[in-house]
Scaffold this active site. Structure first.
Site, PDB file in Angstrom:
ATOM      1  N   TYR A 113       0.849  -1.252  -0.017  1.00 12.07           N
ATOM      2  CA  TYR A 113       0.029  -0.155  -0.196  1.00 12.07           C
ATOM      3  C   TYR A 113       1.155   1.134  -0.138  1.00 12.07           C
ATOM      4  O   TYR A 113       0.298   1.911  -0.365  1.00 12.07           O
ATOM      5  CB  TYR A 113      -1.333  -0.256   0.942  1.00 12.07           C
ATOM      6  N   ARG A 120       1.930   6.847  -6.668  1.00 10.64           N
ATOM      7  CA  ARG A 120       0.334   6.899  -7.109  1.00 10.64           C
ATOM      8  C   ARG A 120       0.396   9.373  -6.998  1.00 10.64           C
ATOM      9  O   ARG A 120       0.216   9.965  -7.012  1.00 10.64           O
ATOM     10  CB  ARG A 120      -1.397   7.526  -6.097  1.00 10.64           C
ATOM     11  N   TYR A 174      -0.635  13.045   6.057  1.00  9.43           N
ATOM     12  CA  TYR A 174      -0.525  12.244   7.347  1.00  9.43           C
ATOM     13  C   TYR A 174       1.111  12.178   7.175  1.00  9.43           C
ATOM     14  O   TYR A 174       2.334  11.970   6.517  1.00  9.43           O
ATOM     15  CB  TYR A 174      -0.408   9.969   6.637  1.00  9.43           C
ATOM     16  N   ARG A 187     -11.596  14.018   0.756  1.00  9.06           N
ATOM     17  CA  ARG A 187     -12.031  12.879   1.702  1.00  9.06           C
ATOM     18  C   ARG A 187     -13.706  12.571   1.212  1.00  9.06           C
ATOM     19  O   ARG A 187     -14.248  11.908   1.055  1.00  9.06           O
ATOM     20  CB  ARG A 187     -12.378  13.645   3.197  1.00  9.06           C
ATOM     21  N   GLU A 294     -14.885  -0.246   6.258  1.00  8.45           N
ATOM     22  CA  GLU A 294     -14.596   1.090   5.800  1.00  8.45           C
ATOM     23  C   GLU A 294     -15.636   1.276   4.179  1.00  8.45           C
ATOM     24  O   GLU A 294     -15.929   0.147   3.636  1.00  8.45           O
ATOM     25  CB  GLU A 294     -13.024   0.798   4.479  1.00  8.45           C
TER      26      GLU A 294
HETATM   27  C1  3EB Z   1      -7.999   6.308   5.599  1.00  4.77           C
HETATM   28  O1  3EB Z   1      -8.712   6.962   6.092  1.00  4.77           O
HETATM   29  C2  3EB Z   1      -8.149   4.713   5.349  1.00  4.77           C
HETATM   30  O2  3EB Z   1      -5.274   5.459  -0.234  1.00  4.77           O
HETATM   31  O3  3EB Z   1      -6.973   6.345  -1.894  1.00  4.77           O
HETATM   32  C3  3EB Z   1      -9.054   5.534   2.718  1.00  4.77           C
HETATM   33  C4  3EB Z   1     -10.252   6.131   1.362  1.00  4.77           C
HETATM   34  C5  3EB Z   1      -8.263   4.973   2.674  1.00  4.77           C
HETATM   35  C6  3EB Z   1      -8.803   6.124   0.295  1.00  4.77           C
HETATM   36  C7  3EB Z   1      -6.142   5.882  -0.536  1.00  4.77           C
HETATM   37  C8  3EB Z   1      -6.924   4.962   1.526  1.00  4.77           C
HETATM   38  C9  3EB Z   1      -7.577   5.234   0.854  1.00  4.77           C
HETATM   39  O4  3EB Z   1      -6.387   6.431   5.701  1.00  4.77           O
HETATM   40  C10 3EB Z   1      -8.086   4.043   4.066  1.00  4.77           C
END
Ligand code: 3EB
Length: 302
Positions: A113, A120, A174, A187, A294
């Site tokens: 991941y 990406r 992050y 989001r 999720e």
């Molecule tokens: C998160 O909130 C959970 O890498 O495209 C959610 C939606 C998550 C998209 C992405 C990852 C992705 O981090 C994981």
């Protein structure tokens, strides 16, 4: 919940009138709809490298499935390069990513991941420049049982608007403890106008940037529903994800453990879903090993 119960087949993304066609994501369907057709009938617009493109008034969508032989970062970067080239002049609204062996260690011991995220993120930065974070669309990225990397996108002819969750650190910010390049998504993304489509990203039990209740279904569902309410509010849908007459809603629920499906469905039927919603329960690894559920949504207002 509507739609047939489908067992032991994998989830397909359908773009045209033939529901037996479509792109196989390699993600097993546990219950609910075995496919999703968000945009009605689309006209094929040919192929751009690995991407098959389709168009309807206002939308350009595409999908690519590439077998992986080794270098996930390179494959991801190449696919995103094509995606970002194909969507020039359009406004990205949503990307779905299905990544093989998403939680396994890859090149250099880094989790797949995180390798995917690096490819990406670098592609976005190279195409969109230093300000790329503000242009990132809603997304989800989960594991697939197939050996192929699948990327599906939707782009709008008119400007899209991206929103964040005040309860969560933006994924693109992050800290490095979650990987060398942060995940590239918003989001939620909103189409233009008061009736614009709302795309809610894959949403999980993360507060700030910390995973809540590692491995535990019920508190993670509770936290995820709280995040969805907050994202809904920020997206201008009050806290109920636009629930009500004249709204078409599509949900996908990704579960790490197939055995959690029945309990999850019971809770979501009580707390989230209404009769007219389409929902698919899918068996998928999620991008953090401590996450067991999720949920994503796409909402069309009429
Ligand atoms: C998160 O909130 C959970 O890498 O495209 C959610 C939606 C998550 C998209 C992405 C990852 C992705 O981090 C994981």
């Amino acid at each position: 919940m509507t739609g047939p119960l489908v067992a032991s087949s994998s989830f397909r993304v359908v773009f045209g009138p033939a529901t037996d066609a479509g792109f196989d994501t390699g993600v097993p369907v546990l219950a609910g709809d075995g496919w999703e057709e968000l945009f009605g009938s689309l006209r094929p617009r040919g192929q751009q490298d690995a991407f098959s493109l389709f168009e309807s008034p206002g939308w350009l969508v595409g999908a690519a499935t590439v077998p992986l032989n080794g270098d996930l970062e390179e494959a991801t970067h190449r696919l995103y390069h094509v995606l970002l080239t194909a969507t020039q002049g359009w406004h990205l609204a949503r990307i779905w990513n299905y990544v093989p062996d998403i939680n396994e260690a890859g090149e250099g011991g880094l989790e797949n991941y995180r390798i995917f995220c690096r490819g990406r993120s670098l592609a976005f930065e190279q195409h969109l420049g230093a300000g790329y974070k503000s242009l990132l669309p809603a997304a989800s990225a989960v594991g697939t049982s197939s050996g192929a990397l699948t990327v599906v996108f939707a782009a709008a002819a008119t400007r899209t608007h991206h929103v964040e969750n005040p309860l969560q650190v933006s994924a693109y910010d992050y800290p490095v403890e979650h990987g060398p390049r942060a995940p590239s998504f918003a989001r939620a993304s909103l189409g233009a106008g008061p009736r614009g489509t709302v795309f809610i990203s894959g949403t999980a039990a993360i507060r700030g940037h910390t995973t809540v209740a590692p491995g535990q279904l019920l508190p993670q569902l509770d936290c995820t529903l709280g995040n969805l309410r907050e994202i809904s509010r920020t997206a201008g849908l009050q806290t109920n994800l636009g629930r009500g007459p004249g709204v078409r809603r599509f949900f996908k629920v990704y579960l790490r453990h197939a055995g959690d499906q029945a309990r999850t469905a019971a809770i979501l039927q009580e707390r989230l879903l209404s009769e007219t919603d389409r929902v698919s329960y899918l068996r998928a690894d999620i991008c953090r090993t401590a996450l067991v559920v999720e949920i994503e949504a796409t909402i069309f207002r009429s």
